[in-house]
Design an enzyme around this catalytic site. Structure first.
Site, short mmCIF file in Angstrom:
data_model
loop_
_atom_site.label_atom_id
_atom_site.label_comp_id
_atom_site.label_asym_id
_atom_site.label_seq_id
_atom_site.Cartn_x
_atom_site.Cartn_y
_atom_site.Cartn_z
N ASP A 246 8.98 -7.26 -3.15
CA ASP A 246 8.79 -6.18 -2.20
C ASP A 246 7.35 -5.66 -2.28
O ASP A 246 6.42 -6.46 -2.42
CB ASP A 246 9.80 -5.06 -2.46
CG ASP A 246 10.33 -4.47 -1.17
OD1 ASP A 246 9.57 -3.72 -0.54
OD2 ASP A 246 11.47 -4.77 -0.78
N HIS A 279 8.97 1.36 -0.27
CA HIS A 279 10.16 0.53 -0.06
C HIS A 279 10.56 -0.20 -1.34
O HIS A 279 11.75 -0.25 -1.71
CB HIS A 279 9.92 -0.46 1.06
CG HIS A 279 11.14 -1.20 1.51
ND1 HIS A 279 11.50 -2.41 0.99
CD2 HIS A 279 12.10 -0.88 2.41
CE1 HIS A 279 12.62 -2.83 1.56
NE2 HIS A 279 13.01 -1.91 2.43
N SER A 444 18.71 -3.81 4.14
CA SER A 444 17.87 -3.94 2.96
C SER A 444 18.24 -2.89 1.93
O SER A 444 17.80 -2.97 0.79
CB SER A 444 16.39 -3.80 3.33
OG SER A 444 16.07 -2.46 3.59
#
Length: 1084
Positions: A246, A279, A444
């Site tokens: 990520d 994120h 996600s």
């Protein structure tokens, strides 16, 4: 009666009090105030993540994939040998500045001169080179958007209500230019799947999502999944290496235990390892946070892979290097919250296969492109990957969660069942970038929930060694999942993840193969939709069910001999015919079994239920220390509903063969207003983006069959109407001649076309400013030149004009979205005209022009001499049938047109306004094929010959080899769902509900998996690790136990009070307060 020590009872009651008062029944360890949700900091209201992508192929850069791992020097020599004749200065190998740059690798990035096709051909022919593909770049933009619920369950985003899918850009209302000169850059790579990202190769599709009921701030996702039960047994992720691909993670983030972030690597061109976006921090927190918003496995070893820059840019080569490093580090679990529709990105797909072959359990988000069907993202749609969909806390499928089927297999086959499982993905709390918690939604989010659960499960069965692998873990998750009622398998897969049941399954798991779905029941609705939505009959196109084979015995395997078809004689199994196509090799860990089902001639007039089963024997090589091959026998029960052959007038044939979609080529959307979602990638199948149309036809009494082969491969006498909707493919000359004969003999044809204009196609090309690369459409919304060739025997043709507008037909409101018009039509035919806006002029010149008398619909009764043939219907727009961007459906019009083709009844609204082409007195231009089009690269009909596209030889029609029947003279099982289970599940064994007490010391319960699954051992507190929670959430059993303890406490005091020696009362002048069981109570 033995008197219990009051001190012991008090301890038990205090423990029970903690259980009953903790968050959702969880007991919080004393001395850890930070673990309580009440002390966590919130960043504000619930957020969803809008993800915009601008991606493209990098000009003149290629990825050269080798057949093995070689040193940098060896790879350079191989490339140099292949390109020796290209000359110096025409190519160079780009350096890679990361931790693996000096290690052996299986690929290189090559930059070449602008004209280098001969060099590429030489590279591909080199014996050490596997393939050469274009290098890709992606630019991602994450936007956190605040949302709040409305009273009716919708959401308000920036003061606007979310009512569903995105609406198109509004048309121009003035006369000035209003069309943007270029569309957004072509999206060609993978992206994060936090809500509401679209897909790998496009900007955000649904810009506004419906958020379901928000999760209470005090509720933990770990509590909802009952992770405390495994924590209470001593399992917290210890010993498991989990990788997070990520945006990075800060080394000193307060939510993670010291020493648990084992490795942080940067695969970007920036000089930082931290997360600048948030994120990656959120995903890591859901997996392993030990504070505030708790993760599943706080003691797992975190390996953080930073694959996106702070500007949110990444390259395919960065992922490939990072994947190689994950293999080198022997990662156990890998979370990949990215995805996209490009299942033909070969280097990426191949590397995912290599990862799982190395026993990396890969979990990936299925996509945020729901509720549309056929929107699965890669790599979650691969058989060896655990694909995760999202649900809300009411156990409903989240609107944003992508739906199946897979589209790899189209047009000739049928898609596989995906997602594999679903779990909570709406309003889930996770770690914020600077500490505290935030709530996010998206698949996600659901993906790290499963990744965290898998990490926790793996830590609980580490003693099982090689038994746990990507296949066995996936088998355990799916077979233990809880099926959600009223939801079909292309929405939920096997159902909702059940953590405790999965643990019970893994404790006793024995290596074996399994099938998914585990049975085929064409009578079970709604779960078996779409198979259950239409009975089968003799003469119909075979029903194809694509079953996934999971092989938990080894990374490779094979099917021994052939699948065995065993019809049940008492259940009329002899009326079923089956044929098989299957993987010759099961690798890695998986394969497919395509079962084609048809009805025998003997059942042409029969009505009833027929049953049988398919038996397969799977074989894998022996593991280390074994001498015998591993063998597993699996059975696939089949139940079908058979009816007599319906009338041809009620049978519709859908042409799937001539539909093309992304990938591999750039096929644009049919509605030019949809500039944020430009790719046509949903398969154009009756069970994907034409699902509502299919349901409408079935409810109207029609039977719809799918043709996955050329028009030369069906018997027209069995059908009333051939339906051609939005075709992009060319037609073989033999197909044109065959269709002419069929129509002469009575077959009717309905065509729903779309726009095609070379000037518009050039205008809507995509330009990426980073790579300065243009992408030109390979066709328009439909391939009008090809359609005109097909329709030429009747003097019919569509024009190259592009129109849009709203109008009323009878009592129905209609919207014409980027449709074409009729350019040629027989003079005796019926034509309907409308006043529409010239959208082609708007796109090309930015001018708005209203055009009257645009011919959009034509109906014609064909004749051959005096003999009447079939009827032809042409309509210039298919968007009113397509769920992708449906504004106003025209299902009623389709019904009316079918009434015309089957019974010659002209729709009354058309009769009222009918005209003819001869009365219009206008000659419209026919579209020309675009020069330089690359359609031949992706076409099943065209090929390149001396630089020009020519028709390929007509392929032979598919011929199925029906399996030999081996009848079973026994009764078939009545319940196929409950009858099929994995071996040695042990789901009925009980788990300890709370800690035991021995003396003054509390002890933890730990199971000892092995031969006897019912054995448990007690581990003293002094010998175990500290855990976040000491007990399980509240069950009815615990409530009953608490009542029993209170009763024992009261009885104990009553017993003691009755057995005390009586003392003489001393006279006193004051009153003593009354007592009950030794406790003072106030007097009255």
């Amino acid at each position: 009666m033995k008197v219990l020590k009051t001190r012991q009872l008090v301890k038990l009651l205090l423990l029970l009090s903690n259980i009953l008062s903790g968050p959702s029944g969880a007991a919080i360890v004393s001395g850890s105030p930070g673990h309580g949700c009440g002390n966590s900091s919130e960043t504000g209201p619930h957020h969803r993540i809008q993800v915009d992508f601008n991606t493209a192929v990098i000009d003149n850069e290629y990825i050269v994939v080798f057949k093995g791992y070689y040193t940098e020097r060896a790879r350079s020599s191989f490339i140099g040998a292949a390109l020796r004749e290209a000359g110096p200065g025409t190519w160079k190998i780009l350096p890679r500045h990361n931790i693996l740059s000096k290690h052996p690798s299986d690929f290189d990035v090559l930059k070449v001169a602008s004209k280098f096709q001969d060099g590429l051909d030489a590279l591909e022919s080199h014996p050490t080179v596997k393939r050469v593909t274009r290098h890709r770049k992606v630019t991602r933009t994450l936007k956190y958007i605040k949302e709040k619920e409305t009273p009716d369950g919708g959401n308000v985003v920036n003061n606007q209500k979310d009512d569903g899918p995105t609406t198109p850009d509004r048309p121009c209302t003035g006369t000035g230019p209003c069309w943007s000169q270029t569309f957004q850059s072509r999206p060609l790579n993978r992206q994060s799947l936090s809500l509401s990202s679209a897909f790998w190769n496009s900007p955000a599709k649904h810009k506004s999502r419906r958020i379901m009921r928000a999760l209470s701030p005090s509720r933990q996702i770990t509590t909802a999944m009952q992770a405390e039960i495994l924590w209470g047994m001593g399992y917290t992720g210890s010993g498991v290496r989990v990788a997070i691909f990520d945006t990075g993670l800060a080394q000193d983030h307060p939510h993670f235990k010291k020493g648990r972030i084992k490795d942080r690597t940067n695969w970007t061109n920036e000089k930082t390892l931290d997360d600048g976006i948030g994120h990656g921090t959120f995903v890591a927190g859901v997996i392993a946070s030990q504070k505030d918003c708790l993760g599943f496995a706080p003691d797992a070893d975190l390996h953080v892979f930073r694959v996106f820059t702070s500007n949110q840019v990444s390259y395919t080569s960065w992922f490939l290097d990072a994947f190689n490093y994950a293999i080198l580090k022997k990662i156990n679990v890998l979370n990949l919250s990215i995805g996209g529709p490009d299942f033909m990105d070969h280097p990426f797909v191949d590397k995912v296969w290599e990862l799982t072959a190395n026993k990396v359990i890969l979990i990936s988000a299925i996509g945020n492109d729901g509720p549309l069907y056929g929107t699965l993202n890669n790599p979650a749609d691969q058989m060896d990957v655990i694909g995760v969909g999202g649900i809300n806390f009411d156990h409903q499928i989240a609107r944003f969660s992508s739906r199946g089927m897979t589209t790899w297999e189209l047009p000739g086959g049928y898609g596989r069942m995906k997602p594999d499982i679903v779990t909570y993905g709406t309003s889930v709390r996770g770690s914020a970038i600077k500490g505290g918690c935030r709530s996010l939604s998206g698949t996600s989010v659901a993906s790290p929930v499963v990744a965290g659960a898998v990490t926790l499960l793996m830590s609980a069965v580490l003693n099982r060694g090689n038994v746990i692998n990507p296949a066995s873990m996936k088998q355990a998750l799916m077979v233990s999942a809880r099926r959600l009622p009223g939801i079909n398998m292309f929405e939920q897969g096997h159902g909702k993840l059940e953590l405790v049941r999965a643990y019970q399954t893994l404790r006793n798991y024995k290596p074996q193969a399994s099938l998914h779905p585990s049975y085929i029941d064409l009578t079970e609705c709604p779960y078996m939709w779409p198979y259950c939505s239409q009975p089968i009959y003799h003469g119909s196109m075979p029903i194809i069910v694509n079953v996934t084979i999971l092989n938990g015995m080894g990374v490779t395997g094979k099917i021994v001999d052939k699948p065995l078809w065993q019809p049940y004689t008492p259940q009329y199994g002899n009326y079923i015919e089956v044929a098989f196509q299957y993987s010759q090799t099961l690798w890695p860990w998986s394969g497919y079994l395509a079962v084609s089902i048809a009805v025998t001639k003997e059942a042409a007039s029969w009505d009833g239920i027929a049953q049988g089963q398919v038996t397969l024997t799977i074989e894998s090589p022996p593991e280390e220390g074994e001498k015998e091959v591993r063998v597993s026998v699996v059975k696939l029960p089949i139940r079908v509903k058979i009816i007599p052959m319906p009338s041809p007038r009620k049978r519709i044939l859908w042409d799937q063969y001539h539909n093309l979609r992304y990938p591999p080529g750039y096929f644009p959307r049919d509605n030019l207003r949809m500039k944020a979602d430009p790719l046509d990638w949903n398969g154009d199948h009756i069970h994907t983006n034409f699902r509502d149309m299919y349901h409408h036809l079935r409810n109207s009494g029609y039977f719809v069959e799918v043709l996955g082969s050329p028009l030369t491969c069906f018997d027209a006498k069995h059908y009333g109407t051939l339906l051609l909707v939005d075709p992009e493919e060319e037609y073989f000359p033999e197909e044109v001649a065959k269709l002419k004969r069929d129509v002469d003999n009575g077959l009717s044809v309905i065509v729903f076309a779309d726009w095609y204009n070379v000037s518009v196609m050039r205008k809507v090309k995509f330009y990426d400013e980073n790579t300065r690369q243009w992408w030109m459409p390979d066709t328009g919304g439909a391939n009008i030149p090809a359609l005109n060739n097909l329709l030429s025997p009747w003097g019919m043709a569509f024009s190259d004009d592009v129109f849009e507008g709203e109008f009323t037909l009878g009592t129905h409101e209609m919207y014409y979205a980027s449709g074409t018009s009729l350019a040629r039509f027989p003079s005796e035919g019926i034509v309907l005209t409308e006043t529409l806006k010239d959208q082609g002029l708007e796109v090309v010149k930015g001018e708005s022009l209203s055009v009257p008398d645009v011919p959009i619909l034509g109906l014609h009764q064909t004749k051959t001499g005096k003999k009447k043939g079939g009827r032809m219907v042409l309509y210039g727009d298919s968007n009113c049938l397509d769920n992708s961007h449906l504004q106003k459906d025209c299902f009623w019009l389709l019904d009316a047109l079918l009434e015309y083709t089957t019974h010659a009844r002209v729709p009354p609204p058309v009769l009222e306004r009918k005209t003819t082409m001869s009365l219009l007195k206008k000659k419209l231009e026919l579209p020309e094929r675009m020069e330089g089009s690359h359609l031949y690269r992706y076409s099943k009909v065209l090929e390149s010959h001396l630089g020009k596209p020519v028709a390929r030889p007509l392929p032979a029609c598919p011929s199925l080899a029906w399996a030999t029947a081996h009848p079973l003279n026994t009764s078939a099982p009545s319940n196929l769902y409950k009858q099929v289970k994995l071996l040695s599940l042990g789901l009925d064994s009980l788990l300890p509900l709370m800690a035991q007490q021995r003396g003054d010391e509390m002890e933890e319960i730990r199971d000892t998996p092995g031969e006897r699954s019912s054995e448990w051992e007690a581990v003293p507190v002094s010998k175990r690790k500290t855990h976040l929670y000491e007990s399980a959430p509240v069950f009815p059993t615990i409530a009953f136990l608490g009542m029993a303890l209170v009763l024992v406490f009261l009885v104990n005091h009553l017993y003691k009070s009755k057995n005390k020696p009586r003392r003489k009362k001393q006279r006193s002048t004051r009153k003593l307060p009354p007592t009950i069981f030794g406790f003072k109570v106030p007097g009255v």
